[in-house]
Every structure is written in structure tokens, then in C-alpha cells.
Design an enzyme around this catalytic site. Structure first.
Site, PDB file in Angstrom:
ATOM      1  N   ASP A 199       0.817  -1.214   0.000  1.00 45.15           N
ATOM      2  CA  ASP A 199       0.000   0.000   0.000  1.00 45.15           C
ATOM      3  C   ASP A 199       0.856   1.271   0.000  1.00 45.15           C
ATOM      4  O   ASP A 199       0.662   2.170   0.844  1.00 45.15           O
ATOM      5  CB  ASP A 199      -0.917   0.034   1.240  1.00 45.15           C
ATOM      6  CG  ASP A 199      -1.703  -1.256   1.434  1.00 45.15           C
ATOM      7  OD1 ASP A 199      -2.124  -1.853   0.432  1.00 45.15           O
ATOM      8  OD2 ASP A 199      -1.899  -1.658   2.597  1.00 45.15           O
TER       9      ASP A 199
ATOM     10  N   GLU B 269     -11.330   0.348  -3.256  1.00 43.69           N
ATOM     11  CA  GLU B 269     -10.486   0.867  -2.173  1.00 43.69           C
ATOM     12  C   GLU B 269      -9.265   1.525  -2.793  1.00 43.69           C
ATOM     13  O   GLU B 269      -9.190   1.690  -4.008  1.00 43.69           O
ATOM     14  CB  GLU B 269     -10.069  -0.271  -1.222  1.00 43.69           C
ATOM     15  CG  GLU B 269      -9.237  -1.356  -1.886  1.00 43.69           C
ATOM     16  CD  GLU B 269      -8.943  -2.548  -0.973  1.00 43.69           C
ATOM     17  OE1 GLU B 269      -9.418  -2.597   0.170  1.00 43.69           O
ATOM     18  OE2 GLU B 269      -8.228  -3.457  -1.436  1.00 43.69           O
TER      19      GLU B 269
HETATM   20  O1  FUB Z   1      -3.275  -3.505   3.490  1.00 41.90           O
HETATM   21  C1  FUB Z   1      -4.584  -3.734   3.938  1.00 41.90           C
HETATM   22  C2  FUB Z   1      -5.563  -3.393   2.895  1.00 41.90           C
HETATM   23  O2  FUB Z   1      -5.322  -4.162   1.731  1.00 41.90           O
HETATM   24  C3  FUB Z   1      -5.492  -1.977   2.389  1.00 41.90           C
HETATM   25  O3  FUB Z   1      -6.006  -1.040   3.281  1.00 41.90           O
HETATM   26  C4  FUB Z   1      -6.232  -2.133   1.132  1.00 41.90           C
HETATM   27  O4  FUB Z   1      -6.157  -1.041   0.259  1.00 41.90           O
HETATM   28  C5  FUB Z   1      -5.588  -3.388   0.573  1.00 41.90           C
HETATM   29  O5  FUB Z   1      -4.387  -3.121  -0.077  1.00 41.90           O
END
Ligand code: FUB
Length: 339
Positions: free
Chosen positions: A31, A238
Site C-alpha cells: 500500500d 479501495e
Molecule cells: O493492506 C490492507 C488493505 O489491503 C489496504 O487497506 C487495502 O487497500 C488493501 O491493499
């Protein structure tokens, strides 16, 4: 969601075709939120660990506890892990799951923004402050009022205003909100209804809270209609990110269960944004998450995959690769592994 590990030979073949290699190998990182502060690249990633929690659709296996900041003096220098910058035990309101962070610089201060679950199992977003881009950061006692869900990305506009983009469905809980109110019984809208949008709020002058009530963003299709919830190849899931290129706002994000990084463009930080295309084809591992930053006149995608861990979805590694724009401003889709 399911987790399928690649057979060794396929994994080796994939690794040899990768367009880039992990920036660090001493820890697992994911991320990546990259910024150029004072001429140097700083990357604010999640710090992946093996928490021993079984894989599920809520992402409980992403059991991260702290953050480390990576830095690069130049494109040729190796990325440096600057050690622990913040641990969940030092965040009064947070209990677990330190997911994707971001950072901003204003004046002489650095602000680390991060989501975590409270004791009630609900995500909120917090902020921690430091005099150094690599920390250590000191957390504010409470989460940011009116924040919710995950994946904060803080964008500084040319006029000096800062905006936080956030939200993520399923494990990120955005499907449990309508009009910014939580309801545990809510789910993603039906396939023929408009998709849930990411959320934006302008930051207050002190960077510690929102200056306004959050607003839901809209991503439109080529006909000017909101993307539908059933359009899994294009709808927001996301990993919000915002950057500006040639005066246009580029909102980019992950489509989650179809594993694309996509972008949409607009004329205001509040949108609406029109879907523009894919930035990155799927990587090894379930999640895909990124940032985009300009360094010395070129544009780079910071992303992650799970090749270093042999395909373990929650043990990822941050990478970077140059991206190119066409003359019309569209982004040329990258393939993370050569054919
Ligand atoms: O790293 C945990 C979660 O997985 C992140 O918050 C999301 O965007 C995905 O990458």
C-alpha cells in the site's frame, strides 16, 4: 476471496518477468503512498506481518501493527527502511489492523494518516505528527472526527488546500455506510444501482481534523452516468489516490475483486470524475494498491505484489515503475509482468 499459491515453477517464471523488483526485502511492505519532500522520495507503506489469522473476506489476516517509512535519496539509491515510525500500542483509540497509510507535509511538520480498528471492530482514521518525515510520529488521542472506513490519501492542491480521500468496501466497511452513517446490516448496492463512491473532505488548517462534512464522490462512465455497483471491472473498491497532471485531477483506485488499478479524471478535487482506464493489470496477490508521484520530471507508479513471499496475499512488497501519459492525457496501462 480465496488464496491460491502459485506452484514454484510458475512463481519463478513470474518473478523473472516482473517489470520491477521489491524496493526492500528485509520486511514485507504494501500500500505504498509516495511523496517527494525536500527533493527526496518518501514512501509510507503498510508493514505486512504474519499474524496467523486465517484468510477471510473481511481481511482479518491483514493484521499489521506498525508503520515503517522508506526513503530514497535518488532513483539510483536503494530504498532505506527507517525503522518503526508508529506502533498501534501508542495510538490511544486504536486496537488493531494498521492498514494503508498516507502522509502530508505542511510547514515544518509531517502528518501520518492511518486507518485502524477500534475495540468495537469498526475502522476509523487517525493522524500522528512528527518533525521528521520518517518519524517517530506522535498519535493524536482520538481518531479524526467524522472519519470512517480505510485507506486515507491526502492530496495537496496547487492553492495549498489539502483534501483527504478515503473509503474501501468489504473489509474496509464502506458498504456499511449511507450518508456517512454506520449500519452493520448494510451491504454493497444491487448490481443495477450506482456504485458506492469514495469519500473526500478538506482538511482543517491544523491538518488534525476535517474542515467540512465529508462528501461522496461520483465516478461517471463514458455516457455521463454513474458507474454501477455491478460494474466490478471499473467501480471503486479501495486504495484512493489523487494526483494532478496538466491541470486535471486524476483520481485513481483499486477495483478490489477484479484486481485492477484504474483512474478517472475531473476538473475539481470534488469531481465528478469520468472513468479513464486502467493503470495496472492484476498483480500476484489478491490486493492491488498504489500511489503516483512525479520525481525529476517523470511520473512513477508505486505498487505492490506478493511475489517475494511466494504469493501470500497478506505478505506483500512495494515496487515502483515509470508510467507514461499519451498526448490526450490518458495513462498507458502497465503490465506488472512481461508476456
Ligand atoms: O493492506 C490492507 C488493505 O489491503 C489496504 O487497506 C487495502 O487497500 C488493501 O491493499
Amino acid at each position: 476471496m480465496s488464496e491460491e499459491l502459485l506452484p514454484t515453477e510458475e512463481l519463478q517464471a513470474l518473478k523473472s518477468k516482473a517489470i520491477s523488483q521489491p524496493l526492500v526485502e528485509n520486511i514485507y511492505t504494501a500500500d505504498p503512498s509516495a511523496h517527494v519532500f525536500d527533493g527526496k522520495i518518501y514512501i509510507y507503506p503498510s508493514h505486512d506481518i504474519e499474524g496467523g489469522i486465517p484468510f477471510n473476506d473481511n481481511g482479518d489476516h491483514f493484521d499489521m501493527q506498525d508503520y515503517h517509512v522508506l526513503s530514497m535519496d535518488s532513483l539510483d539509491s536503494p530504498a532505506v527502511d527507517n525503522g518503526q515510525a508508529l506502533h498501534v500500542k501508542d495510538v490511544p483509540w486504536a486496537q488493531r489492523q494498521m492498514w494503508a497509510p498516507d502522509a502530508a507535509k505542511k510547514g515544518d511538520k509531517y502528518y501520518l494518516y492511518f486507518p485502524a480498528k477500534k475495540a468495537d471492530g469498526i475502522f476509523q482514521i487517525g493522524v500522528a505528527v512528527s518533525d521528521s518525515p520518517v518519524g517517530p510520529f506522535t498519535a493524536e488521542p482520538e481518531a479524526i472526527k467524522n472519519s470512517y472506513s480505510i485507506d486515507p490519501a491526502v492530496f495537496e492542491d496547487d492553492d495549498g488546500d489539502y483534501y483527504m480521500y478515503f473509503g474501501g468496501i468489504w473489509g474496509g466497511q464502506l458498504q456499511n455506510y449511507r450518508e456517512h452513517k454506520y449500519d452493520a446490516n448494510l451491504t454493497e448496492p444491487a448490481d443495477d444501482e450506482p456504485a458506492l463512491g469514495p469519500i473526500v473532505a478538506k482538511m482543517a488548517d491544523d491538518m488534525l481534523e476535517f474542515a467540512e462534512a465529508p462528501t461522496e464522490l461520483t465516478i461517471l462512465d463514458e455516457n455521463g452516468q454513474p458507474l454501477l455497483a455491478g460494474d466490478h471491472d471499473r467501480r471503486f473498491f479501495e486504495a484512493a489516490w489523487m494526483h494532478k497532471y496538466n491541470g486535471k485531477y486524476y483520481f485513481s483506485y483499486s477495483t478490489g475483486n477484479t484486481h485492477f488499478l484504474c483512474y478517472a479524471t475531473g476538473d475539481s478535487p470534488y469531481g465528478p470524475f469520468t472513468y479513464g482506464g486502467k493503470i495496472l493489470e492484476p498483480v500476484l496477490g489478491w490486493t492491488t494498491h498504489h500511489s503516483i508521484a512525479e520525481f525529476e520530471g517523470k511520473w512513477y507508479l508505486f505498487y505492490h505484489d506478493s511475489s517475494l513471499s511466494g504469493g501470500v496475499t497478506h505478505l506483500r512488497s512495494v515496487k515502483m515503475a515509470e508510467i507514461q501519459y499519451r498526448a490526450d492525457g490518458s495513462i498507458i496501462t502497465l503490465k506488472p509482468y512481461r508476456d
